[in-house]
Structure formats: C-alpha cells, structure tokens
Design a protein around this motif. Structure first.
Motif, PDB file in Angstrom:
ATOM      1  N   ALA A 289       0.834  -1.208   0.000  1.00 50.42           N
ATOM      2  CA  ALA A 289       0.000   0.000   0.000  1.00 50.42           C
ATOM      3  C   ALA A 289       0.868   1.258   0.000  1.00 50.42           C
ATOM      4  O   ALA A 289       0.570   2.233  -0.691  1.00 50.42           O
ATOM      5  N   LEU A 290       1.956   1.223   0.760  1.00 46.98           N
ATOM      6  CA  LEU A 290       2.861   2.366   0.803  1.00 46.98           C
ATOM      7  C   LEU A 290       3.579   2.536  -0.531  1.00 46.98           C
ATOM      8  O   LEU A 290       3.745   3.653  -1.021  1.00 46.98           O
ATOM      9  N   GLY A 291       3.998   1.420  -1.142  1.00 48.40           N
ATOM     10  CA  GLY A 291       4.630   1.490  -2.454  1.00 48.40           C
ATOM     11  C   GLY A 291       3.709   2.088  -3.492  1.00 48.40           C
ATOM     12  O   GLY A 291       4.126   2.885  -4.346  1.00 48.40           O
ATOM     13  N   ARG A 292       2.425   1.722  -3.416  1.00 50.01           N
ATOM     14  CA  ARG A 292       1.436   2.290  -4.340  1.00 50.01           C
ATOM     15  C   ARG A 292       1.277   3.794  -4.104  1.00 50.01           C
ATOM     16  O   ARG A 292       1.146   4.573  -5.053  1.00 50.01           O
ATOM     17  N   LYS A 293       1.299   4.204  -2.837  1.00 48.54           N
ATOM     18  CA  LYS A 293       1.192   5.630  -2.503  1.00 48.54           C
ATOM     19  C   LYS A 293       2.386   6.402  -3.053  1.00 48.54           C
ATOM     20  O   LYS A 293       2.231   7.506  -3.600  1.00 48.54           O
ATOM     21  N   LEU A 294       3.568   5.836  -2.931  1.00 45.11           N
ATOM     22  CA  LEU A 294       4.768   6.490  -3.456  1.00 45.11           C
ATOM     23  C   LEU A 294       4.679   6.648  -4.969  1.00 45.11           C
ATOM     24  O   LEU A 294       5.074   7.686  -5.528  1.00 45.11           O
ATOM     25  N   ALA A 295       4.147   5.634  -5.641  1.00 47.28           N
ATOM     26  CA  ALA A 295       4.001   5.706  -7.095  1.00 47.28           C
ATOM     27  C   ALA A 295       2.998   6.784  -7.492  1.00 47.28           C
ATOM     28  O   ALA A 295       3.187   7.489  -8.495  1.00 47.28           O
ATOM     29  N   ARG A 296       1.925   6.921  -6.716  1.00 52.74           N
ATOM     30  CA  ARG A 296       0.931   7.963  -7.008  1.00 52.74           C
ATOM     31  C   ARG A 296       1.544   9.363  -6.883  1.00 52.74           C
ATOM     32  O   ARG A 296       1.278  10.249  -7.702  1.00 52.74           O
ATOM     33  N   ILE A 297       2.345   9.536  -5.849  1.00 47.90           N
ATOM     34  CA  ILE A 297       2.977  10.841  -5.663  1.00 47.90           C
ATOM     35  C   ILE A 297       3.970  11.113  -6.788  1.00 47.90           C
ATOM     36  O   ILE A 297       4.046  12.227  -7.316  1.00 47.90           O
ATOM     37  N   ALA A 298       4.717  10.088  -7.178  1.00 44.78           N
ATOM     38  CA  ALA A 298       5.657  10.250  -8.291  1.00 44.78           C
ATOM     39  C   ALA A 298       4.921  10.656  -9.564  1.00 44.78           C
ATOM     40  O   ALA A 298       5.373  11.545 -10.305  1.00 44.78           O
TER      41      ALA A 298
END
Length: 316
Positions: A289-298
């Motif tokens: 879930a955190l990895g997905r959040k980081l990708a969204r911010i990127a």
C-alpha cells in the motif's frame, strides 16, 4: 458523403522464425518468415485499413508490430495470460500456431472496441528498459552467489574477486543508464522522484520510464499499468480475497516494495505504515500500500512537473 470502410482484421501467431497469419477475409492460412523483407512484402500488399492482433512473445513480435505501425496499420498487442484465459472461456482445447492465430483473430473481432492500439515507445525507452532489466538480473545473481558461496571459506578470495567484478559491471550499467537518461532529457524527472523518501535513483528511473511510456489520464491508470491495482471479487454477499492484478513490469513492483521498506522508517511515512497495520493489514500488504502511494505521488510530480514537498504529504 464518404463511405465508411470497416477495417480488415488479422490474427498473427509469432515465433522466433515464423509468423502464422489468419485473415478475416480468407480461410487460407498464411505463413511468413519472421524477417523484415517477408513482413514488408506482406504488409504492403494489404489494401484498405487493417487491424492486427499479436500476442506479446518475448521480443519476437517487435519487428512485426513496428513495421505494421510504420505502414499505418492499427496494431493490438495481446497479453499472453489474457489470451490463455480467453481460450479456456470459449472451451478451446488445442494450442497450435494455427489455432492461436485463429484465437487472436476471434479475440480482436469481439473485443476490439475495448482494446487500446499499440503505439511506439519514445526514443530511448528500449535502451533504459534494457539497462534496468540487465541490472536487475546482475543484482539478483550477485545476491544468490554471495549467499550460496559463503559456506566455502576456501574460495573466499576468488568469490571476493568475482563479486568485485560484478560490482564493477553494475557501476558501468549505472553510468550508461545516467547517460541515457540525460540524453533523453529525463534527468529532471528522475530528480523529482528521488525527492520522495525511500525512492533511490534506480526506482526513480523506472518510474520515469513508465511515465513516458504512455499518456496516462490519471494516477489510477498509471498504477494499473504498473500492476499495483487491486482485483475485486464480489458477488451478492460473497466477498473474495482482494489481490493485486500484477500486470506490467514485475521489476518495478519489486523496486517500489523495496522503496516502501525504506520509506516506512521515515518520519513522513511511518504514520501511514502504522495506520495500515492498525487496519489489519499484514506487513507485506502495508508495504505494498505504501509502495502504491509512493508511485501515485511520483505520477503527480511528473504530471505537474513540480518538486516534492514532504509537508504536503504530512498534512494529507
């Protein structure tokens, strides 16, 4: 008034040496050598608008789709797993080159309206992708060898020399990667992604590469392309286990997971990670879930061409 002309449809099964072709206007099977001269001769003989369905097969399909697109034909690259499930759904039992070509033609005939035509990646895309994949193989091999050979102390000097050589090779790949990103004008995008806690230069390069692959309308489309979107299974009162679709490049998902392992220890992302655990997610699920959040911010940074500001995340 111009008359609307329906495109002719073609299904092509691709192997290293041969193309097996099924055409919507003929029951005859066409076989070609998988080389440029034969492909160009066939494609140039086609008349009117043509749509081709091709299964993604390692790199063996690349020449065909590039030549077809260059000549103005619409190309649809079909995922192998999706085609397999489609075969099973219609009761298909045989799997031959001819049956695969016919299956591709049938799939295109019925599903074309929901498919997106293939477009060539930007210049330099293939080079960056190849370097990232070769680097991944090198790093994984190095880790495997180090763990496997540590129980042989009598070979310690030789193992050290071999691993040093592999590190040098990794350094050369990193240099080549940085040069290619600079030549493409993507260094600024990589820098933006690196501003996010946990994301290093390789993960940033991979996120930038995917962003430039297609015109994503939203962060959801970007996440789906990576394969971090969730497959929902619900029917009536039944609610099945939710899983990632895992479409797209598995290496980028691995890099994002590793980035999340670092980010979850930062002051910015530790609360997000702990809230995910409090909701009942496992450690792995929380990191995903955190990895997905980081990708969204990127994606947001790349889309708006803005720099990362940690306080924005803390407020959210």
């Amino acid at each position: 008034m111009a008359m609307h002309v329906e495109p002719s449809l073609i299904g092509v099964d691709v192997s290293k040496a041969e193309l097996v072709i099924r055409q919507s206007w003929s029951s005859n099977l066409v076989k070609l050598g998988n080389e440029r001269k034969a492909i160009d001769s066939y494609l140039k003989a086609l008349t009117g608008p043509v749509c081709l369905a091709v299964e993604a097969t390692n790199i063996f399909h690349v020449l065909l789709i590039e030549r077809a697109h260059a000549l103005g034909h619409a190309v649809y690259v079909i995922d192998g797993l999706r085609l397999k499930r489609y075969r099973e759904s219609i009761g298909g039992r045989a799997k031959t080159d001819a049956s695969d070509a016919a299956l591709l033609l049938r799939y295109l005939t019925h599903e074309k309206s929901d498919l997106r035509p293939w477009t060539p990646p930007p210049a330099g895309y293939a080079t960056v992708q190849r370097l990232l994949r070769r680097r991944s193989v090198l790093v994984q091999t190095e880790t495997t060898l180090r763990q496997s050979l540590q129980c042989l102390p009598e070979l310690k000097a030789s193992v050290r020399a071999m691993l040093a050589r592999m590190k040098h090779m990794q350094h050369l790949i990193d240099q080549r990667l940085a040069q290619t990103l600079k030549r493409q004008g993507w260094k600024g995008d990589v820098r933006r992604c690196q501003g996010i806690e946990g994301i290093g230069p390789i993960t940033a390069a991979a996120l930038t590469l995917i962003f430039h692959r297609g015109a994503f309308k939203s962060a959801d489309a970007y996440i789906a392309f990576i394969g971090l979107d969730v497959r929902v299974r619900e029917s009536g009162t039944f609610s099945g286990r939710r899983k990632l679709t895992k479409k797209g490049d598995p290496e980028l998902r691995r890099l994002l997971y590793m980035a999340a392992m670092t980010a979850c220890r930062s002051s910015t992302w530790k609360p997000f990670y702990e809230r995910a655990l409090a909701r009942g997610l496992s450690c792995i699920q929380a990191l995903v879930a955190l990895g997905r959040k980081l990708a969204r911010i990127a994606f947001a940074l790349l889309k708006t061409q803005s720099d990362y500001v940690p306080k924005v995340v803390q407020v959210a």
